[in-house]
Design a protein around this motif. Structure first.
Motif, PDB file in Angstrom:
ATOM      1  N   LEU A  27       1.004  -0.596  -0.045  1.00 13.65           N
ATOM      2  CA  LEU A  27       0.041  -0.244   0.146  1.00 13.65           C
ATOM      3  C   LEU A  27       0.976   0.994   0.190  1.00 13.65           C
ATOM      4  N   GLY A  28       2.000   1.297  -0.092  1.00 10.80           N
ATOM      5  CA  GLY A  28       2.943   2.564   0.272  1.00 10.80           C
ATOM      6  C   GLY A  28       3.187   2.583   1.132  1.00 10.80           C
ATOM      7  N   LEU A  29       3.397   2.512   2.205  1.00  7.06           N
ATOM      8  CA  LEU A  29       3.453   2.133   3.535  1.00  7.06           C
ATOM      9  C   LEU A  29       4.652   1.513   4.292  1.00  7.06           C
ATOM     10  N   GLU A  30       5.222   1.769   5.358  1.00  5.58           N
ATOM     11  CA  GLU A  30       5.789   1.370   5.781  1.00  5.58           C
ATOM     12  C   GLU A  30       5.383  -0.508   7.004  1.00  5.58           C
ATOM     13  N   PRO A  31       5.982  -0.867   7.051  1.00 11.27           N
ATOM     14  CA  PRO A  31       5.281  -2.417   7.372  1.00 11.27           C
ATOM     15  C   PRO A  31       5.605  -1.993   9.371  1.00 11.27           C
ATOM     16  N   ALA A  32       4.615  -2.473  10.307  1.00 12.76           N
ATOM     17  CA  ALA A  32       5.604  -2.224  11.421  1.00 12.76           C
ATOM     18  C   ALA A  32       6.673  -2.845  12.198  1.00 12.76           C
ATOM     19  N   ALA A  33       7.632  -1.933  12.969  1.00 11.68           N
ATOM     20  CA  ALA A  33       8.778  -2.729  13.183  1.00 11.68           C
ATOM     21  C   ALA A  33       8.289  -3.599  14.081  1.00 11.68           C
ATOM     22  N   PRO A  34       9.533  -4.680  13.877  1.00 11.14           N
ATOM     23  CA  PRO A  34       9.269  -6.350  15.337  1.00 11.14           C
ATOM     24  C   PRO A  34       9.456  -5.877  16.246  1.00 11.14           C
ATOM     25  N   LYS A  35       8.716  -6.119  17.686  1.00  8.29           N
ATOM     26  CA  LYS A  35       9.139  -5.652  18.955  1.00  8.29           C
ATOM     27  C   LYS A  35      10.002  -6.425  19.441  1.00  8.29           C
ATOM     28  N   GLN A  36      10.334  -5.000  20.108  1.00 10.97           N
ATOM     29  CA  GLN A  36      11.531  -5.376  20.921  1.00 10.97           C
ATOM     30  C   GLN A  36      11.560  -6.305  21.897  1.00 10.97           C
ATOM     31  N   THR A  37      12.222  -7.141  22.654  1.00 13.88           N
ATOM     32  CA  THR A  37      12.765  -7.601  23.689  1.00 13.88           C
ATOM     33  C   THR A  37      14.022  -7.571  24.398  1.00 13.88           C
ATOM     34  N   THR A  38      12.977  -7.142  25.868  1.00 13.51           N
ATOM     35  CA  THR A  38      14.209  -6.555  26.667  1.00 13.51           C
ATOM     36  C   THR A  38      15.100  -7.101  27.408  1.00 13.51           C
ATOM     37  N   GLY A  39      15.178  -8.767  27.457  1.00 14.40           N
ATOM     38  CA  GLY A  39      16.128  -9.729  27.808  1.00 14.40           C
ATOM     39  C   GLY A  39      15.840  -9.740  29.312  1.00 14.40           C
ATOM     40  N   THR A  40      14.794  -9.255  29.937  1.00 15.34           N
ATOM     41  CA  THR A  40      14.903  -9.226  30.880  1.00 15.34           C
ATOM     42  C   THR A  40      13.486 -10.813  31.386  1.00 15.34           C
ATOM     43  N   PRO A  41      13.374 -11.509  32.131  1.00 12.95           N
ATOM     44  CA  PRO A  41      12.309 -12.029  31.988  1.00 12.95           C
ATOM     45  C   PRO A  41      10.670 -11.589  32.688  1.00 12.95           C
ATOM     46  N   LEU A  42      10.041 -11.290  32.517  1.00 16.35           N
ATOM     47  CA  LEU A  42       8.519 -10.886  32.698  1.00 16.35           C
ATOM     48  C   LEU A  42       8.336 -11.259  34.125  1.00 16.35           C
ATOM     49  N   THR A  43       7.471 -10.774  34.898  1.00 12.49           N
ATOM     50  CA  THR A  43       6.422 -11.308  35.811  1.00 12.49           C
ATOM     51  C   THR A  43       5.786 -11.860  35.693  1.00 12.49           C
ATOM     52  N   ARG A  44       4.601 -13.081  35.995  1.00 11.17           N
ATOM     53  CA  ARG A  44       3.143 -13.702  35.392  1.00 11.17           C
ATOM     54  C   ARG A  44       2.331 -12.284  35.149  1.00 11.17           C
ATOM     55  N   GLU A  45       2.679 -10.895  36.298  1.00 12.10           N
ATOM     56  CA  GLU A  45       1.725 -10.310  35.838  1.00 12.10           C
ATOM     57  C   GLU A  45       1.571  -9.145  35.151  1.00 12.10           C
ATOM     58  N   GLU A  46       2.807  -9.004  34.693  1.00  8.57           N
ATOM     59  CA  GLU A  46       3.345  -7.956  34.020  1.00  8.57           C
ATOM     60  C   GLU A  46       3.251  -8.879  32.181  1.00  8.57           C
ATOM     61  N   ILE A  47       3.269 -10.447  32.170  1.00  6.45           N
ATOM     62  CA  ILE A  47       2.652 -10.650  31.033  1.00  6.45           C
ATOM     63  C   ILE A  47       0.993 -10.991  31.069  1.00  6.45           C
ATOM     64  N   GLU A  48       0.624 -11.054  31.486  1.00  8.73           N
ATOM     65  CA  GLU A  48      -0.543 -10.862  31.951  1.00  8.73           C
ATOM     66  C   GLU A  48      -1.780  -9.260  31.507  1.00  8.73           C
ATOM     67  N   LYS A  49      -0.746  -9.008  32.796  1.00  9.15           N
ATOM     68  CA  LYS A  49      -1.024  -7.410  31.156  1.00  9.15           C
ATOM     69  C   LYS A  49      -0.781  -7.360  29.719  1.00  9.15           C
ATOM     70  N   GLU A  50       0.657  -7.592  29.899  1.00  4.23           N
ATOM     71  CA  GLU A  50       0.493  -7.414  28.311  1.00  4.23           C
ATOM     72  C   GLU A  50      -0.013  -8.436  27.144  1.00  4.23           C
TER      73      GLU A  50
END
Length: 182
Positions: free
Chosen positions: A61-84
């Motif tokens: 469509l002549g638009l920029e594809p979304a950039a892939p999500k960057q990871t932090t390398g830091t494990p997320l907590t269960r609560e953080e994962i659920e929120k995400e």
């Protein structure tokens, strides 16, 4: 993005016919009208028919594809994962309705189960606005892909359920206001 001006497709692109979900190829040079661009995908009208083009094909469509999500390398907590997970589900849209599937009331249940140290399985029960909607498998795949994109999520199961049947009362107040259902 919503435009009344046609966009000539820059290349052949895979698309899904709305509302039946079958796959087609739209050809380079065809005129596309973007009617919705929410959640990283595009709803377009080409030759009077409606199609969904995935975000990674935005260049057609002549638009920029979304950039892939960057990871932090830091494990997320269960609560953080659920929120995400919930944040990601709020980026899933029915291609015909400009409201995310969470606010539409299509997600009946979302449950995390630890399957290893810092590794989780996500089980989602969802429905559709209509049982015969051909876009169901595509929406379920979108839910699965978005949940799998989250660091720490290694397995996702999406189950389409029909009980209880969806109705407009399941929508959030904000969704009803957005759609003018008050």
């Amino acid at each position: 993005m919503n435009t009344s001006d046609p966009i000539p497709l820059k290349r052949d692109v895979d698309a899904s016919v709305i509302p039946i979900g079958s796959k087609v190829t739209l050809l380079k040079g065809e005129q596309a009208y973007v009617t919705q661009s929410l959640g990283g995908s595009y709803t377009v009208v080409v030759n009077g028919n409606m199609f969904r083009i995935e975000g990674q094909d935005a260049d057609a469509l002549g638009l920029e594809p979304a950039a892939p999500k960057q990871t932090t390398g830091t494990p997320l907590t269960r609560e953080e994962i659920e929120k995400e997970v919930w944040n990601q589900l709020k980026n899933c849209y029915d291609p015909e309705i400009p409201v995310n599937i969470v606010d539409l009331g299509l997600i009946y249940d979302c449950h995390l189960t630890e399957i290893g140290q810092g590794s989780y399985k996500v089980d989602v029960k969802m429905t559709l606005t209509a049982p015969g909607c051909g876009m169901g498998p595509m929406l379920a795949q979108d839910v699965q892909n978005r949940a799998l994109s989250i660091e720490g999520v290694d397995d996702v199961s999406v189950e389409l359920v029909w009980d209880p049947p969806w109705n407009q009362a399941m929508m959030t107040e904000a969704a009803r206001l957005q759609l003018g259902l008050y």
